[in-house]
Scaffold this active site. Structure first.
Site, PDB file in Angstrom:
ATOM      1  N   HIS A   1      29.871  -2.849 -18.188  1.00  0.00           N
ATOM      2  CA  HIS A   1      28.442  -3.106 -18.296  1.00  0.00           C
ATOM      3  C   HIS A   1      28.145  -4.314 -19.174  1.00  0.00           C
ATOM      4  CE1 HIS A   1      24.177  -2.247 -18.398  1.00  0.00           C
ATOM      5  NE2 HIS A   1      24.191  -2.176 -19.711  1.00  0.00           N
TER       6      HIS A   1
ATOM      7  N   ASP B   1      21.143  -6.041 -18.765  1.00  0.00           N
ATOM      8  CA  ASP B   1      20.597  -4.767 -19.210  1.00  0.00           C
ATOM      9  C   ASP B   1      19.089  -4.925 -19.441  1.00  0.00           C
ATOM     10  OD1 ASP B   1      21.665  -1.953 -20.291  1.00  0.00           O
ATOM     11  OD2 ASP B   1      20.147  -2.650 -21.706  1.00  0.00           O
ATOM     12  N   TRP B   2      18.564  -4.412 -20.558  1.00  0.00           N
ATOM     13  CA  TRP B   2      17.129  -4.529 -20.831  1.00  0.00           C
ATOM     14  C   TRP B   2      16.688  -5.985 -20.970  1.00  0.00           C
ATOM     15  CZ3 TRP B   2      12.526  -2.189 -20.871  1.00  0.00           C
ATOM     16  CH2 TRP B   2      12.488  -0.799 -20.683  1.00  0.00           C
TER      17      TRP B   2
ATOM     18  N   ASP C   1      31.118  -1.470 -14.161  1.00  0.00           N
ATOM     19  CA  ASP C   1      29.900  -0.901 -14.752  1.00  0.00           C
ATOM     20  C   ASP C   1      29.458   0.317 -13.944  1.00  0.00           C
ATOM     21  OD1 ASP C   1      27.411  -0.311 -15.770  1.00  0.00           O
ATOM     22  OD2 ASP C   1      26.595  -2.331 -15.540  1.00  0.00           O
TER      23      ASP C   1
ATOM     24  N   TRP D   1      23.515   8.159 -18.141  1.00  0.00           N
ATOM     25  CA  TRP D   1      23.444   7.453 -19.425  1.00  0.00           C
ATOM     26  C   TRP D   1      22.233   7.914 -20.231  1.00  0.00           C
ATOM     27  CZ3 TRP D   1      24.777   4.680 -23.466  1.00  0.00           C
ATOM     28  CH2 TRP D   1      23.854   3.886 -24.124  1.00  0.00           C
TER      29      TRP D   1
END
Length: 456
Positions: free
Chosen positions: A437, A281-282, A408, A322
């Site tokens: 995810h 993710d980030w 995901d 999202w």
């Protein structure tokens, strides 16, 4: 190697340190031993003597030289309750001490292994043996007890930030590691960043685990034990705004470059080496831009359900959905979000993901991060991401491993296959058909595969 006699002499040095504390000096004490006899003692006295050189070690060295009638202290061992500084270490080397034994490490000014190791320079014309950690807890406790009443508020919260109370993190399942904090990183000066740092400092590999939004280092609880059992080191920070780190009150604090630079500052402070970068993710959107700043630090990349946001490709439909959902549901239940994709999670694990955000005032990062993903070529973070893309395509020399949670809907297999094509030498990914995810919730198998894959 330490011995019972080392502890015996260190207890005498502790007696000197207590005398220093009684006199209002920083409690550091020292003794010099020759042929099984104490020939000199010393305790900190710079305040009373108006002498910046009057550290315990220097006081003891001066007395030993007077007793022996010689500035060379051959055959002598100096015991001191705190790791010596550069001044004292230089004096010890000039005195030709056989050995130095210290108690507590000093991460700020110690030069017997903490900040640097002055005694390890073979170019110097005398080599003094060093032993550290003798009665370290007792030596450190004496210092802590001395300074505690002087620190009315040694770690204040910045006026523009909030700090989740420690009680919110009590009893977290499968997260036994003690917190570590740093609050003077240049890029976020005054904000306190939390991180885990477990395993030996000289481990063959250090796994740098970067989380995304809305997670925190708790996300890696199933992977960390595998790497520690292999004898490796794990560093897992909480980004500012997440986990146990401070949380700015305003959304506008959160900028791509601020978070990137804070991680670079932390890595420089810890001086981590032989790193396997672990991202999702980030953690990947920012983390994949880090290695090009110091390629020699990195030996490997473990990448899971993330992307490089260069602004050149349209954001996926899943991500846009999202982002829109976060905007329409600003108070969404974080733990419930995790449980939705991981139905085997317990209520206590679900609560752990909610713990950092006791009310809406703590949620600025949760609001700010979805719109921060660079969507245009001139968006903040896009240019540095394009530089990172070029690095991974042309310059990356390390090993790589990719794991994909195929359920995901945001950063799933199509996105990850595109990223795979941008990473030089990235092999066929490890596919997890039931993972969503937050693939780390099935992370034990990935961590075990990574131990087999990455070679120190």
């Amino acid at each position: 190697m330490t011995s019972l006699s080392d502890e015996q002499w260190m207890r005498l040095a502790l007696d000197q340190a207590r005398l220093a504390a009684d006199a209002g000096e920083v409690p550091v004490g020292a003794v010099v031993v020759q042929n099984g006899q104490v020939i000199a003692t010393g305790r900190n006295a710079p305040i009373a003597s108006h002498d910046p050189t009057a550290h315990a070690e220097v006081v003891a060295l001066r007395e030993a030289a007077r007793v022996l009638g010689n500035y060379r202290l051959d055959g002598c061992t100096l015991y001191v309750t705190l790791e010596p500084c550069a001044m004292c270490s230089g004096a010890m080397l000039h005195a030709r001490l056989d050995r130095v034994v210290f108690g507590a490490a000093d991460p700020r000014t110690g030069v017997a292994g903490s900040v640097l190791n002055l005694f390890g320079h073979t170019q110097l014309n005398h080599q003094t043996q060093v032993t550290g950690g003798v009665l370290a807890d007792a030596c450190a406790q004496l210092l802590q007890d001395f300074f505690k009443p002087k620190r009315v508020n040694a770690d204040p919260v910045r006026e523009d930030a909030l700090r989740t109370p420690d009680a919110a993190f009590a009893g977290l399942p499968d997260y036994p590691w003690p917190p570590r904090y740093v609050n003077d990183l240049p890029s976020i000066a005054g904000l306190r960043m939390h991180y885990l740092d477990e395993g030996p400092q000289d481990a063959p590999l250090t796994w740098l685990c970067l989380h995304g939004n809305p997670a925190w280092s708790y996300l890696y609880r199933k992977m960390i034990p595998v790497w520690l059992a292999a004898g490796h080191r794990v560093v897992a920070p909480d980004l500012i705004g997440f986990g146990k780190s401070d949380k700015p009150k305003k959304d506008r604090f959160h900028q791509f470059e601020t978070h990137r630079q804070s991680l670079l500052d932390l890595l420089a402070r810890l001086d981590v080496q032989r790193v396997v970068l672990v991202v999702q993710d980030w953690g990947g959107i920012v983390g994949l831009t880090l290695p090009m700043a110091a390629p020699a630090r990195y030996k490997g990349l473990l990448v899971m359900n993330t992307t490089l946001a260069t602004g050149e490709q349209p954001l996926s439909a899943g991500f846009l959905a999202w982002r829109d959902w976060c905007q329409s549901q600003p108070q969404f239940d974080v733990g419930k979000l995790f449980a939705r994709g991981n139905p085997g999670m317990t209520p206590a694990e679900t609560a752990a993901y909610n713990a950092p955000f006791p009310d809406k005032g703590f949620r600025a990062a949760l609001r700010a991060f979805p719109p921060m993903v660079p969507a245009m070529a001139d968006a903040p973070g896009a240019a540095i991401s394009r530089q990172a893309q070029a690095f991974w395509q042309r310059d990356w020399q390390g090993q790589s491993l990719m794991a994909i949670g195929q359920q995901d809907p945001v950063l799933g297999e199509p996105v990850m296959r595109h990223l795979q094509s941008q990473i030089r030498g990235c092999p066929e990914p490890m596919l997890l058909p039931d993972a969503g995810h937050f693939v780390q919730e099935q992370g034990r198998a990935i961590a075990e595969a990574a131990v087999r894959h990455f070679k120190p």
